[in-house]
Design an enzyme around this catalytic site. Structure first.
Site, PDB file in Angstrom:
ATOM      1  N   CYS A 130      40.880  31.910  41.577  1.00  0.00           N
ATOM      2  CA  CYS A 130      40.802  31.060  43.038  1.00  0.00           C
ATOM      3  C   CYS A 130      40.406  30.287  43.206  1.00  0.00           C
ATOM      4  O   CYS A 130      39.510  29.674  43.757  1.00  0.00           O
ATOM      5  CB  CYS A 130      40.566  32.000  43.870  1.00  0.00           C
TER       6      CYS A 130
ATOM      7  N   CYS B  31      47.686  29.550  46.524  1.00  0.00           N
ATOM      8  CA  CYS B  31      46.371  29.293  46.884  1.00  0.00           C
ATOM      9  C   CYS B  31      45.751  28.995  48.268  1.00  0.00           C
ATOM     10  O   CYS B  31      46.255  27.854  48.708  1.00  0.00           O
ATOM     11  CB  CYS B  31      45.376  28.264  45.946  1.00  0.00           C
TER      12      CYS B  31
HETATM   13  C1  LIG Z   1      35.895  34.340  46.945  1.00  0.00           C
HETATM   14  C2  LIG Z   1      37.308  34.612  46.293  1.00  0.00           C
HETATM   15  C3  LIG Z   1      38.413  33.954  47.041  1.00  0.00           C
HETATM   16  C4  LIG Z   1      39.695  34.109  46.336  1.00  0.00           C
HETATM   17  N1  LIG Z   1      40.875  33.768  47.157  1.00  0.00           N
HETATM   18  C5  LIG Z   1      41.683  34.174  47.125  1.00  0.00           C
HETATM   19  C6  LIG Z   1      43.136  33.347  48.148  1.00  0.00           C
HETATM   20  O1  LIG Z   1      43.411  32.820  49.159  1.00  0.00           O
HETATM   21  N2  LIG Z   1      44.058  33.817  47.171  1.00  0.00           N
HETATM   22  C7  LIG Z   1      44.152  34.762  45.929  1.00  0.00           C
HETATM   23  O2  LIG Z   1      45.948  34.882  45.843  1.00  0.00           O
HETATM   24  N3  LIG Z   1      43.448  35.266  45.590  1.00  0.00           N
HETATM   25  C8  LIG Z   1      41.896  35.573  46.039  1.00  0.00           C
HETATM   26  N4  LIG Z   1      40.608  35.289  45.084  1.00  0.00           N
HETATM   27  C9  LIG Z   1      41.417  36.078  43.424  1.00  0.00           C
HETATM   28  C10 LIG Z   1      41.915  37.768  43.405  1.00  0.00           C
HETATM   29  O3  LIG Z   1      40.833  38.487  44.472  1.00  0.00           O
HETATM   30  C11 LIG Z   1      42.041  37.826  42.522  1.00  0.00           C
HETATM   31  O4  LIG Z   1      42.643  37.090  41.764  1.00  0.00           O
HETATM   32  C12 LIG Z   1      42.895  39.745  42.495  1.00  0.00           C
HETATM   33  O5  LIG Z   1      42.163  40.018  42.959  1.00  0.00           O
HETATM   34  C13 LIG Z   1      43.575  39.931  41.025  1.00  0.00           C
HETATM   35  O6  LIG Z   1      43.026  40.883  40.469  1.00  0.00           O
HETATM   36  P1  LIG Z   1      43.033  42.050  39.347  1.00  0.00           P
HETATM   37  O7  LIG Z   1      43.330  43.377  39.437  1.00  0.00           O
HETATM   38  O8  LIG Z   1      42.983  41.410  38.173  1.00  0.00           O
HETATM   39  O9  LIG Z   1      41.427  42.213  39.688  1.00  0.00           O
HETATM   40  P2  LIG Z   1      40.781  42.547  40.197  1.00  0.00           P
HETATM   41  O10 LIG Z   1      41.076  42.985  41.750  1.00  0.00           O
HETATM   42  O11 LIG Z   1      39.063  41.867  40.980  1.00  0.00           O
HETATM   43  O12 LIG Z   1      39.896  43.889  39.965  1.00  0.00           O
HETATM   44  C14 LIG Z   1      39.665  44.483  39.112  1.00  0.00           C
HETATM   45  C15 LIG Z   1      39.187  46.217  38.448  1.00  0.00           C
HETATM   46  O13 LIG Z   1      38.684  46.512  37.758  1.00  0.00           O
HETATM   47  C16 LIG Z   1      37.793  47.270  37.564  1.00  0.00           C
HETATM   48  N5  LIG Z   1      36.565  47.043  36.043  1.00  0.00           N
HETATM   49  C17 LIG Z   1      36.435  46.259  35.920  1.00  0.00           C
HETATM   50  N6  LIG Z   1      35.735  47.299  34.364  1.00  0.00           N
HETATM   51  C18 LIG Z   1      36.022  47.949  34.585  1.00  0.00           C
HETATM   52  C19 LIG Z   1      35.882  49.025  33.615  1.00  0.00           C
HETATM   53  N7  LIG Z   1      35.144  49.189  32.236  1.00  0.00           N
HETATM   54  N8  LIG Z   1      36.470  50.349  33.775  1.00  0.00           N
HETATM   55  C20 LIG Z   1      37.056  50.770  34.858  1.00  0.00           C
HETATM   56  N9  LIG Z   1      37.370  49.274  35.841  1.00  0.00           N
HETATM   57  C21 LIG Z   1      36.785  48.941  35.262  1.00  0.00           C
HETATM   58  C22 LIG Z   1      36.895  46.495  38.996  1.00  0.00           C
HETATM   59  O14 LIG Z   1      36.223  47.740  39.169  1.00  0.00           O
HETATM   60  C23 LIG Z   1      38.104  46.236  39.829  1.00  0.00           C
HETATM   61  O15 LIG Z   1      38.147  46.934  41.030  1.00  0.00           O
HETATM   62  C24 LIG Z   1      39.850  34.920  45.411  1.00  0.00           C
HETATM   63  C25 LIG Z   1      38.765  35.635  44.803  1.00  0.00           C
HETATM   64  C26 LIG Z   1      37.219  35.705  44.873  1.00  0.00           C
HETATM   65  C27 LIG Z   1      36.216  36.448  44.647  1.00  0.00           C
END
Ligand SMILES: Cc1cc2nc3c(=O)[nH]c(=O)nc-3n(C[C@H](O)[C@H](O)[C@H](O)COP(=O)(O)OP(=O)(O)OC[C@H]3O[C@@H](n4cnc5c(N)ncnc54)[C@H](O)[C@@H]3O)c2cc1C
Length: 438
Positions: free
Chosen positions: A189, A367
């Site tokens: 983000c 975003c």
């Molecule tokens: C401050 C902030 C603001 C944001 N604002 C927005 C917004 O306005 N709009 C939007 O669309 N997105 C936004 N985002 C981004 C969004 O939250 C992420 O892009 C999204 O969560 C990505 O999803 P993901 O499944 O790829 O990763 P995540 O949701 O981060 O999940 C990754 C998972 O993998 C697990 N994991 C990591 N390593 C291991 C391991 N070795 N073994 C097992 N499990 C593991 C973690 O525990 C976690 O649960 C924001 C993020 C932040 C921090």
């Protein structure tokens, strides 16, 4: 010190890892048709979809955290507009019923033997693998962090341990510099580092302190925002509100005891500048998930190497990726994850039938640029950086309706739609609103 210890134990999303998972580990089955690694936004939503496709008994998710957080709302938590509690639910409550939750951390992925090794020494084999491990935060790459967070006046919306510190620093602000940073790495983000600046500006105006504040946004980027249409609107806002934007400035050190932040000028190597702060919001450097980086699944830069059209791994056809851990050349957001779930669902259903995947991901990402406590510019765009707007109005304009979308509608869509595998992004609505023209 306890909070700091938790931050040091952080996994990529900044969520502390509970050591108490032994019971579930002892009963973990050793083979699954569909193994999902990572139970964040992408992992839980894909496991819900895979349950529908294959039956719950054939799906397992490896995820160590007891809590699941809706990270996008942390922008509002850091500004006091939402509580941290409202952003989290137990992982147990979001895990699709009947799907096996392996409460462990993946330590190694071996795609040549179709196995995954966990931190408790178990080996789990799979027929198909979905990698959804997110990215890695690197506070430690800034000298003086993370221990600097033990001091007041500093916070970061990027981790569960530090987001409330942002709100505390904002409330405690008296006079001086309020400094906001953007690191010299890819981030999730990319709007979030500046959203908190606009909210802080609004808060200081509301509380009568704005005249005593210099608001400074020091970004490593050469632009304020990557998509010109929205960047133009944001430049107008920073000028109107007297917010100082310094491009190509990278935070390298925090001297939290003296309330000083040190920046390097990326265009003049070796040139540094020290800024005193009354409030500092840090966006940490970020990088690939270390497990992905250490596996044969990574590209040269360490990201999961997937086909940008269908999310299938480029070299291992039974491996798929979603979200922040991938090298998809689009902005890393939850909105992108939503659109990717629909594509990946289609890709996997084709692969299972020995057919060629035919649904193509256009790179949709979004975003919601929060510009005050009641306005948002809703940026939506594709792989080519072209606006791909859902509504038939100019979304580069600040709007109250879009703030309500961000603060009230999107969290519902997340918990009740995306995580249940029922929301695949606004594509169909965009078509409807634009009479099939987009
Ligand atoms: C401050 C902030 C603001 C944001 N604002 C927005 C917004 O306005 N709009 C939007 O669309 N997105 C936004 N985002 C981004 C969004 O939250 C992420 O892009 C999204 O969560 C990505 O999803 P993901 O499944 O790829 O990763 P995540 O949701 O981060 O999940 C990754 C998972 O993998 C697990 N994991 C990591 N390593 C291991 C391991 N070795 N073994 C097992 N499990 C593991 C973690 O525990 C976690 O649960 C924001 C993020 C932040 C921090």
């Amino acid at each position: 010190m306890a909070a700091l210890r938790r931050l040091r134990q952080c996994h990529p999303t900044g969520i502390a890892i509970s050591p108490f998972h032994t019971a579930s580990r002892a009963f973990a089955k050793q083979h699954y048709k569909m193994l999902v690694v990572g139970g964040g936004s992408g992992g839980i939503s894909m496991s819900a979809r895979m349950k529908r496709m294959l039956g719950a008994e054939n799906v397992a998710v490896v995820e160590p955290s007891e809590m699941h957080y809706y990270q996008p709302i942390w922008t509002l938590v850091g500004a006091g507009a939402k509580t941290l509690t409202s952003s989290g639910r137990s992982t147990a409550s979001v895990m699709p019923s009947g799907v096996k939750w392996v409460k462990s951390k993946v330590q190694e992925i071996n795609p040549d033997t179709n196995t995954v090794r966990t931190d408790d020494g178990n080996e789990i084999s799979y027929e198909y693998l979905i990698v959804a491990l997110g990215l890695q935060l690197h506070f430690e790459k800034i000298k003086g962090l993370p221990e600097g967070f033990e001091h007041p006046k500093i916070g970061s919306n990027y981790s569960v341990q530090t987001v409330e510190k942002t709100w505390k620093a904002l409330q405690d602000f008296k006079e001086g510099n309020a400094v906001f940073t953007f690191p010299n790495t890819p981030v999730k983000c990319a709007g979030a580092p500046q959203k908190i600046m606009y909210l802080s500006d609004a808060f200081l105006r509301k509380t009568g302190k704005r005249a005593k504040a210099n608001i400074i946004y020091n970004t490593s980027l050469p632009v304020l925002f990557g998509i010109k249409k929205y960047a133009d609107s944001l430049w107008d806002i920073v000028k109107q509100r007297d917010l100082q934007v310094n491009l190509r400035q990278n935070l390298i050190e925090v001297r939290a005891d003296k309330q000083e932040a040190v920046f390097e000028n990326l265009d003049k190597p070796g040139e540094t500048k020290v800024l005193e702060y009354e409030m500092l919001h840090v966006t940490p450097p970020m990088g690939p998930n270390l497990v992905v980086q250490g596996s044969p699944l990574a590209d040269e830069a360490g990201w999961l190497d997937v086909n940008k059209d269908n999310l299938q791994h480029k070299r291992y056809p039974n491996v798929f990726g979603i979200g922040d851990c991938t090298n998809l050349p689009t902005a890393k957001t939850g909105a992108a994850v939503a659109a990717q779930t629909a594509i990946l669902n289609s890709t996997i259903s084709k692969v299972l039938k020995n057919e060629k995947p035919d649904k193509i991901y256009d790179g949709y990402t979004s975003c919601p640029l929060v510009t005050s406590y009641n306005t948002v510019i809703l940026a939506e765009f594709d792989y080519n950086g072209q606006p791909l707007e859902t509504f038939p109005i100019n979304q580069a304009k600040e709007r109250r309706t879009m703030y309500h979308m961000k603060a009230d509608v999107m969290p519902h869509l997340y918990w009740h739609g995306l995580l249940r595998g029922l929301w695949g992004g606004p594509g169909p609505y965009r078509k409807l609103f634009h009479l099939g023209m987009k």
